[in-house]
Design an enzyme around this catalytic site. Structure first.
Site, short mmCIF file in Angstrom:
data_model
loop_
_atom_site.label_atom_id
_atom_site.label_comp_id
_atom_site.label_asym_id
_atom_site.label_seq_id
_atom_site.Cartn_x
_atom_site.Cartn_y
_atom_site.Cartn_z
CB CYS A 143 -0.86 0.20 1.33
SG CYS A 143 -1.77 1.71 0.95
CB CYS B 159 -1.67 5.04 4.39
SG CYS B 159 -2.88 4.29 3.40
CB SER B 160 0.00 0.94 6.03
OG SER B 160 -0.21 1.04 7.30
CB CYS B 161 -4.56 -0.22 2.77
SG CYS B 161 -5.24 1.22 2.76
#
Lengths: 100, 214
Positions: free
Chosen positions: B116, B119-121
């Site tokens: 991702c 962000c950090s999905c």
């Protein structure tokens, strides 16, 4: 369930502009041409949602780009691909890219 | 004094690890203030918050491994998973909430890896908390640019004949990789197969364990 829709497999160019504010379209994909790998149905527009506004449902597409299209000569292996989810208002119909 | 500059060393000569006791940040204070207000106003209770933390901590890659092992052993489930991974995992009894999930199947000719960049999905409901490196700037920026090099650093070296497909989880979908079933596992039960499925193999940065390592 109708998984295949007319818009799939079409080539699309990601809008190249850089508007201010909350945008989910990655910078590195703007201006690049890919094809719609699958459609994902309507999702609330994150650009409105981020500011607590009423969010319109927008079609979300999974668009597949070749590494060659995204990174040009610096790509490691041109046939490898990147898929990303792009909201429909960021996409414009396009011709197939010449890079293979 | 000759020993002054050794004050920060332990008796064994190693530096002391810095204490992680530090003042609250602005956002930590804000979280406590909002939480206490919500409890005081009767919107939620401390018990509800504790229960939610327990529920989050209970999620682990074992959930995803059970899904993968079932896909390896049950062709009907595998098709259902490919068609609609949210529905298929929910039907297995996993509380995936409103998460929209796509299962990506590795084959002899395709290897999938998830990142991702924005962000950090991460599919937390199925895989638990993401590893720290998943959230690092280096992993997020390099995986889309030089995936084969990143994979090699994780110990996964792929032939040119395998197409690498990077999936940038930018919006509303979450992804889980269904790795290829290891060879020499004919007749294995789903429970035994699940033990071969690692967290990294479901992100795409690893491969399942080989049968003799189980």
């Amino acid at each position: 369930m109708a998984r295949r829709q007319v818009s799939e497999r079409q080539y699309m160019r990601v809008r190249a502009d850089m508007p201010p504010g909350h945008v989910r379209t990655p910078n590195y994909l703007r201006g690049k041409v890919g094809w719609v790998e699958r459609t994902l149905g309507p999702f609330p527009n994150p650009e409105q949602l981020a500011y607590g506004n009423k969010a319109d449902p927008l079609p979300l597409m999974r668009v597949r780009f070749s590494m060659a299209e995204v990174w040009g000569d610096t790509s490691q292996t041109s046939n490898d691909t990147i898929d990303a989810e792009i909201y429909s208002h960021w996409l414009e119909p396009a011709e197939a890219p010449h890079a293979t | 004094m000759p020993h002054d500059h050794h004050d920060h060393l332990s008796p064994s000569g190693h530096p002391y690890r810095p204490d992680d006791d530090h003042p609250l940040t602005y956002w930590q204070q804000m979280e406590i203030a909002v939480r206490e207000l919500l409890i005081e106003k009767g919107v939620t209770t401390a018990q509800e918050i504790a229960a939610q933390i327990d529920a989050m901590d209970a999620r682990s890659p074992a959930n995803g491994a059970a899904v993968v092992a079932r896909a390896w052993t049950d062709p009907v489930f595998r098709d259902a998973l490919r068609a609609d991974a949210s529905a298929a995992t929910r039907e297995m009894g996993f509380d995936i909430g409103p998460m929209r999930l796509i299962a990506l199947e590795n084959t002899d000719t395709e290897h999938n890896v998830v990142v991702c960049t924005l962000c950090s999905c991460y599919p937390r409901n199925l895989l638990g908390l993401p590893p720290d490196w998943y959230k690092s700037r280096a992993y997020r920026s390099r995986t889309v640019k030089e995936p084969r090099k990143v994979l090699a650093e994780f110990g996964v070296t792929l032939p040119e004949t395998t197409t690498v497909r990077v999936h940038d989880s930018t919006a509303d979908m979450r992804y889980v990789v269904i790795p290829a079933r290891p060879a020499d596992t004919e007749g294995w039960s789903a429970d035994d197969l699940a033990k071969l499925v690692t967290r990294d193999s479901m992100i795409g940065t690893g491969l399942p364990k080989s049968p003799d390592a189980a």
